[in-house]
Design an enzyme around this catalytic site. Structure first.
Site, PDB file in Angstrom:
ATOM      1  N   HIS A  62     -21.831   1.838 -15.374  1.00 15.29           N
ATOM      2  CA  HIS A  62     -20.750   1.785 -15.816  1.00 15.29           C
ATOM      3  C   HIS A  62     -21.541   3.637 -16.447  1.00 15.29           C
ATOM      4  CE1 HIS A  62     -20.871  -2.010 -16.558  1.00 15.29           C
ATOM      5  NE2 HIS A  62     -20.097  -1.926 -16.498  1.00 15.29           N
ATOM      6  N   ASP A  86     -15.392  -6.563 -20.230  1.00 18.27           N
ATOM      7  CA  ASP A  86     -16.280  -6.569 -20.521  1.00 18.27           C
ATOM      8  C   ASP A  86     -16.768  -5.141 -21.730  1.00 18.27           C
ATOM      9  OD1 ASP A  86     -18.306  -4.789 -19.160  1.00 18.27           O
ATOM     10  OD2 ASP A  86     -17.693  -5.874 -17.135  1.00 18.27           O
ATOM     11  N   ASP A 137      -1.232  -7.522 -16.869  1.00 14.55           N
ATOM     12  CA  ASP A 137      -1.241  -6.357 -15.258  1.00 14.55           C
ATOM     13  C   ASP A 137      -1.771  -5.006 -15.061  1.00 14.55           C
ATOM     14  OD1 ASP A 137      -2.023  -6.584 -11.907  1.00 14.55           O
ATOM     15  OD2 ASP A 137       0.027  -5.966 -12.179  1.00 14.55           O
ATOM     16  N   ASP A 155     -12.204  -0.440 -13.733  1.00 17.01           N
ATOM     17  CA  ASP A 155     -13.523  -0.446 -13.105  1.00 17.01           C
ATOM     18  C   ASP A 155     -13.310  -2.051 -13.179  1.00 17.01           C
ATOM     19  OD1 ASP A 155     -15.795  -2.195 -13.805  1.00 17.01           O
ATOM     20  OD2 ASP A 155     -15.776  -1.626 -16.026  1.00 17.01           O
TER      21      ASP A 155
HETATM   22  N1  SPD Z   1     -19.792  -6.767  -5.906  1.00 15.34           N
HETATM   23  C1  SPD Z   1     -19.649  -6.878  -7.522  1.00 15.34           C
HETATM   24  C2  SPD Z   1     -18.969  -6.021  -7.915  1.00 15.34           C
HETATM   25  C3  SPD Z   1     -18.019  -5.943  -9.624  1.00 15.34           C
HETATM   26  C4  SPD Z   1     -17.767  -4.228  -9.849  1.00 15.34           C
HETATM   27  N2  SPD Z   1     -17.199  -4.256 -11.170  1.00 15.34           N
HETATM   28  C5  SPD Z   1     -18.156  -4.781 -11.899  1.00 15.34           C
HETATM   29  C6  SPD Z   1     -17.279  -5.137 -13.470  1.00 15.34           C
HETATM   30  C7  SPD Z   1     -18.854  -4.207 -14.448  1.00 15.34           C
HETATM   31  N3  SPD Z   1     -17.704  -3.738 -15.624  1.00 15.34           N
END
Ligand code: SPD
Length: 275
Positions: A62, A86, A137, A155
């Protein structure tokens, strides 16, 4: 207790985490949501069987996703996080005192609600008055030209099912159209060993859209292959980010050395991107 969670994203590699407790499990209208307490890695979010974040190793992902583009800009005022329900990317974005608004465009309201309940480290970010949550979306949202944004972070989950469209030249075009002239964006862009063809294709598309596309990589032990990459899209070079001070708050992963080193690519992959 000797119970293991096994991620089977790839047919040739599995990631196993030792489970201490199932904290929460449900099926939302969009996906299966699972929150686990795991040994060593701590609280873990799993969507449709794929590990999204763990307490222990999420900071690198992050911080590098948010600060690399945000530091290029220096003092971002308006930001967009695509996905990110999240709240972990949001925590990093809110560290910029210059920020006036951050839009989080997340498809699944249940991811936000579940993470607010079970990931206290990210929960408070949602109460910040600068945050605007849009549950829809992102592709359709960007088609309405909601920019300009100084920083955009996609993300996303992996390019499977509903997220597949977020790994297309058209999605990159929509992101670049939504950027302010000196803005910078990054998209989650998978793993050089496993996804070289997809990444190369997206990198080519990026070359046609911005002056300074780049690919960089961050270590995340619980992702397949031990790490994941990001596609950087901007008309300003990422190196500009090295000139600006960090926002208030502590970094766990980012420092000037990891910032620079993240863009150093293994030779086989550097060649693939240049070819
Ligand atoms: N293979 C896992 C890839 C996940 C990417 N996204 C994660 C989101 C966390 N905020």
């Amino acid at each position: 207790m000797n119970v293991w969670f096994t991620e089977q994203l790839h047919p040739f590699l599995r990631v196993n985490l030792r489970v201490e407790r199932i904290v929460h499990e449900e099926r939302s209208p969009y996906q299966h949501i699972l929150v686990l307490d795991t040994a060593f890695f701590g609280r873990t979010l799993v969507l449709d069987g794929i590990i999204q974040l763990t307490e222990l190793d999420n900071a690198g992902y992050h911080e590098m996703m948010v600060h690399v583009p945000a530091l290029t800009v220096g003092a971002p005022k308006r930001a967009l996080i695509v996905g990110g329900g999240d709240g972990a990317a949001l925590v990093q974005m809110l560290r910029y005192p210059s920020l006036e608004e951050v839009v989080v465009c997340e498809l699944d309201a249940r991811v936000v609600e579940v993470c607010r309940a079970y990931f206290p480290a990210f929960a408070r970010a949602w109460d910040d008055p600068r945050v605007r949550l849009i549950t829809r979306d992102a592709f359709a949202y960007l088609e309405e030209q909601p920019g300009p944004f100084d920083v955009i972070c996609a993300d996303t989950t992996d390019p499977i099912g509903m997220a597949e469209r977020l790994f297309s030249a058209e999605f990159l075009r929509l992101i670049v159209c939504a950027l302010s002239p000196n803005g910078a964006a990054v998209t989650q862009c998978e793993q050089p060993y496993f996804d070289a063809a997809l990444i190369t294709q997206l990198y080519r598309a990026a070359q046609a859209l911005v002056r300074h596309p780049a690919y960089y990589y961050v270590a995340v032990p619980t992702y397949p292959g031990g790490g994941i990459g990001f596609l950087y899209l901007s008309n300003q070079p990422w190196e500009k980010g090295l000139e600006h001070p960090y926002p208030p708050g502590e970094n766990a992963y980012l420092n000037p050395q990891t910032h620079r080193a993240a863009f150093a690519l293994p030779e086989f992959f550097r060649k693939a991107l240049q070819s």
